[in-house]
Design a protein around this motif. Structure first.
Motif, PDB file in Angstrom:
ATOM      1  N   UNK A 175      65.446  55.788  18.418  1.00  0.00           N
ATOM      2  CA  UNK A 175      66.031  56.165  17.124  1.00  0.00           C
ATOM      3  C   UNK A 175      65.146  57.161  16.384  1.00  0.00           C
ATOM      4  N   UNK A 176      63.848  56.809  16.334  1.00  0.00           N
ATOM      5  CA  UNK A 176      62.884  57.680  15.668  1.00  0.00           C
ATOM      6  C   UNK A 176      62.807  59.015  16.407  1.00  0.00           C
ATOM      7  N   UNK A 177      62.879  58.911  17.723  1.00  0.00           N
ATOM      8  CA  UNK A 177      62.810  60.098  18.547  1.00  0.00           C
ATOM      9  C   UNK A 177      63.933  61.080  18.202  1.00  0.00           C
ATOM     10  N   UNK A 178      65.132  60.558  18.086  1.00  0.00           N
ATOM     11  CA  UNK A 178      66.261  61.416  17.738  1.00  0.00           C
ATOM     12  C   UNK A 178      66.047  62.084  16.394  1.00  0.00           C
ATOM     13  N   UNK A 179      65.506  61.332  15.439  1.00  0.00           N
ATOM     14  CA  UNK A 179      65.330  61.942  14.123  1.00  0.00           C
ATOM     15  C   UNK A 179      64.193  62.969  14.160  1.00  0.00           C
ATOM     16  N   UNK A 180      63.151  62.699  14.967  1.00  0.00           N
ATOM     17  CA  UNK A 180      62.081  63.699  15.113  1.00  0.00           C
ATOM     18  C   UNK A 180      62.598  64.964  15.802  1.00  0.00           C
ATOM     19  N   UNK A 181      63.471  64.784  16.791  1.00  0.00           N
ATOM     20  CA  UNK A 181      64.057  65.949  17.471  1.00  0.00           C
ATOM     21  C   UNK A 181      64.850  66.791  16.487  1.00  0.00           C
ATOM     22  N   UNK A 182      65.595  66.087  15.636  1.00  0.00           N
ATOM     23  CA  UNK A 182      66.405  66.794  14.637  1.00  0.00           C
ATOM     24  C   UNK A 182      65.509  67.577  13.681  1.00  0.00           C
ATOM     25  N   UNK A 183      64.431  66.895  13.212  1.00  0.00           N
ATOM     26  CA  UNK A 183      63.485  67.566  12.303  1.00  0.00           C
ATOM     27  C   UNK A 183      62.884  68.793  12.980  1.00  0.00           C
ATOM     28  N   UNK A 184      62.507  68.615  14.240  1.00  0.00           N
ATOM     29  CA  UNK A 184      61.839  69.710  14.946  1.00  0.00           C
ATOM     30  C   UNK A 184      62.733  70.940  15.037  1.00  0.00           C
ATOM     31  N   UNK A 185      63.987  70.713  15.388  1.00  0.00           N
ATOM     32  CA  UNK A 185      64.914  71.839  15.499  1.00  0.00           C
ATOM     33  C   UNK A 185      65.033  72.564  14.158  1.00  0.00           C
ATOM     34  N   UNK A 186      65.116  71.766  13.092  1.00  0.00           N
ATOM     35  CA  UNK A 186      65.232  72.361  11.758  1.00  0.00           C
ATOM     36  C   UNK A 186      63.973  73.162  11.401  1.00  0.00           C
ATOM     37  N   UNK A 187      62.812  72.561  11.715  1.00  0.00           N
ATOM     38  CA  UNK A 187      61.547  73.216  11.381  1.00  0.00           C
ATOM     39  C   UNK A 187      61.378  74.519  12.158  1.00  0.00           C
ATOM     40  N   UNK A 188      61.676  74.455  13.452  1.00  0.00           N
ATOM     41  CA  UNK A 188      61.521  75.657  14.279  1.00  0.00           C
ATOM     42  C   UNK A 188      62.468  76.750  13.795  1.00  0.00           C
ATOM     43  N   UNK A 189      63.678  76.334  13.413  1.00  0.00           N
ATOM     44  CA  UNK A 189      64.648  77.275  12.840  1.00  0.00           C
ATOM     45  C   UNK A 189      64.107  77.931  11.582  1.00  0.00           C
ATOM     46  N   UNK A 190      63.571  77.060  10.696  1.00  0.00           N
ATOM     47  CA  UNK A 190      63.095  77.560   9.404  1.00  0.00           C
ATOM     48  C   UNK A 190      61.897  78.479   9.555  1.00  0.00           C
ATOM     49  N   UNK A 191      60.940  78.036  10.376  1.00  0.00           N
ATOM     50  CA  UNK A 191      59.700  78.801  10.502  1.00  0.00           C
ATOM     51  C   UNK A 191      59.822  79.929  11.508  1.00  0.00           C
ATOM     52  N   UNK A 192      60.820  79.830  12.383  1.00  0.00           N
ATOM     53  CA  UNK A 192      60.976  80.768  13.497  1.00  0.00           C
ATOM     54  C   UNK A 192      59.675  80.879  14.309  1.00  0.00           C
ATOM     55  N   UNK A 193      59.084  79.713  14.552  1.00  0.00           N
ATOM     56  CA  UNK A 193      57.860  79.655  15.346  1.00  0.00           C
ATOM     57  C   UNK A 193      58.222  79.529  16.818  1.00  0.00           C
ATOM     58  N   UNK A 194      57.688  80.413  17.632  1.00  0.00           N
ATOM     59  CA  UNK A 194      57.909  80.332  19.068  1.00  0.00           C
ATOM     60  C   UNK A 194      57.324  79.017  19.577  1.00  0.00           C
ATOM     61  N   UNK A 195      58.131  78.216  20.259  1.00  0.00           N
ATOM     62  CA  UNK A 195      57.702  76.863  20.620  1.00  0.00           C
ATOM     63  C   UNK A 195      57.874  76.599  22.101  1.00  0.00           C
ATOM     64  N   UNK A 196      56.792  76.111  22.717  1.00  0.00           N
ATOM     65  CA  UNK A 196      56.854  75.615  24.094  1.00  0.00           C
ATOM     66  C   UNK A 196      56.764  74.103  24.019  1.00  0.00           C
ATOM     67  N   UNK A 197      57.758  73.425  24.556  1.00  0.00           N
ATOM     68  CA  UNK A 197      57.878  71.970  24.412  1.00  0.00           C
ATOM     69  C   UNK A 197      57.945  71.344  25.799  1.00  0.00           C
ATOM     70  N   UNK A 198      57.020  70.458  26.105  1.00  0.00           N
ATOM     71  CA  UNK A 198      56.967  69.804  27.413  1.00  0.00           C
ATOM     72  C   UNK A 198      57.645  68.436  27.364  1.00  0.00           C
ATOM     73  N   UNK A 199      58.496  68.172  28.347  1.00  0.00           N
ATOM     74  CA  UNK A 199      59.048  66.826  28.489  1.00  0.00           C
ATOM     75  C   UNK A 199      59.453  66.564  29.940  1.00  0.00           C
ATOM     76  N   UNK A 200      59.488  65.268  30.313  1.00  0.00           N
ATOM     77  CA  UNK A 200      60.071  64.927  31.607  1.00  0.00           C
ATOM     78  C   UNK A 200      61.468  64.343  31.402  1.00  0.00           C
ATOM     79  N   UNK A 201      61.902  64.332  30.124  1.00  0.00           N
ATOM     80  CA  UNK A 201      63.150  63.678  29.751  1.00  0.00           C
ATOM     81  C   UNK A 201      64.278  64.717  29.681  1.00  0.00           C
ATOM     82  N   UNK A 202      65.203  64.613  30.632  1.00  0.00           N
ATOM     83  CA  UNK A 202      66.286  65.593  30.762  1.00  0.00           C
ATOM     84  C   UNK A 202      67.111  65.662  29.478  1.00  0.00           C
ATOM     85  N   UNK A 203      67.378  64.485  28.944  1.00  0.00           N
ATOM     86  CA  UNK A 203      68.201  64.427  27.742  1.00  0.00           C
ATOM     87  C   UNK A 203      67.530  65.161  26.584  1.00  0.00           C
TER      88      UNK A 203
END
Ligand SMILES: Nc1ncnc2c1ncn2[C@@H]1O[C@H](COP(=O)(O)OP(=O)(O)O)[C@@H](O)[C@H]1O
Ligand SMILES: [Mg+2]
Length: 265
Positions: A175-203
């Motif tokens: 649950x927290x993960x989903x909300x952090x993902x949402x925040x991250x997308x918003x933040x990256x959008x706002x700041x337009x910071x180039x982001x490299x994000x590592x995960x093994x989670x396809x979803x």
């Protein structure tokens, strides 16, 4: 500030004593403002590739360029101040308050107290935490999800040119993960910071990425948008990986991607 581009040109790393390269001849361009996800199983070289950008891992061959400049030509300390870095084991300083943790880089950069304090409050709001309730708290009194938010706030405090995130939400519940993902997308959008994000989670990859880089055994298997990977998997490996994502696509992508990402800028 214009967002940074990050390019890898034939980047290879071999750790001493290893029988194969941890990353092998990686060539990849990340445009300014893009959110690129490195996806693959444990041991495929995701963290190694990420850590070549801020020079925590040196290359044995090839180059990494930040805005066209070879990162080895830049002062390492200066480079790391320009690049936010978030890892799973968040590493907040427990002898400092939340506010002091967030203001580490601004303080190094010599910002005055009032500017730093204003920035801290702005960042707490940005990551969805009430400044009044959180700024003077000890990191010992934070939940996993809250600590992770502070980690993100600290990484972006001085408006970095780029953001490196290594499985940052791996340890928090879904649950927290989903909300952090949402925040991250918003933040990256706002700041337009180039982001490299590592995960093994396809979803997670499908939810976040502008582009996904599928890695296997130190190499890039395929690079593409989530749509491209689903429509035209280049190899059996990718097909099997995104097949698992097929259901994700049905369940989340069509509905949630809209909701998570909003309409394109
Ligand atoms: N500091 C290190 N010393 C030696 N080998 C390492 C080191 N870090 C990673 N490796 C090896 O390099 C390969 C890639 O690791 P890593 O980049 O951590 O993969 P991932 O992040 O995808 O799990 C693995 O085989 C791993 O065991
Ligand atoms: Mg890793």
């Amino acid at each position: 500030m214009t967002p940074a581009s990050i390019s890898f040109e034939g980047a290879s790393v071999r750790y001493s004593g290893a029988s194969r390269n941890a990353i092998e001849n990686i060539t990849l361009e990340c445009e300014g403002g893009e959110l690129v996800v490195l996806l693959g199983p444990s041991g495929c070289g995701k963290s190694t590739l990420l850590r070549t950008v801020n020079r925590l891992v040196p290359l044995d061959a090839g180059r990494v360029l930040l805005d066209g400049t070879d990162v080895t030509q830049l002062d390492a300390v200066e480079l790391r101040r320009q690049i936010g870095y978030v890892i799973q084991a968040i590493g907040l300083f427990t002898h400092m308050t939340v506010a002091q943790n967030i203001a580490v880089v601004p303080r190094l950069l010599g910002w005055d107290g009032a500017t730093s304090a204003a920035r801290v409050d702005e960042l707490l709001q940005l990551v969805g935490l009430d400044p009044t309730a959180y700024r003077d708290r000890s990191p010992n009194r934070l939940s996993g999800g809250e600590a992770q938010r502070i980690g993100v706030a600290r990484a972006i405090a001085a408006k970095p040119r780029a953001l490196l995130m290594d499985e940052p939400f791996g340890a928090v519940d879904s649950l927290v993960r989903t909300s952090l993902q949402r925040e991250l997308i918003r933040i990256v959008r706002e700041l337009r910071t180039t982001t490299l994000f590592v995960t093994h989670d396809v979803e997670e990859a499908f939810r976040l990425a502008d582009r996904i880089v599928v890695m296997r055994l130190g190499r890039i298997e395929q690079t593409g948008t989530p749509e491209e990977l689903l429509a035209k998997p280049a190899t059996t490996y990718v097909r099997e990986l995104v097949h698992a994502a097929d259901e994700v696509y049905e369940r989340y992508y069509l509905a949630s991607r809209e909701r998570l990402r909003g309409s394109p800028p």
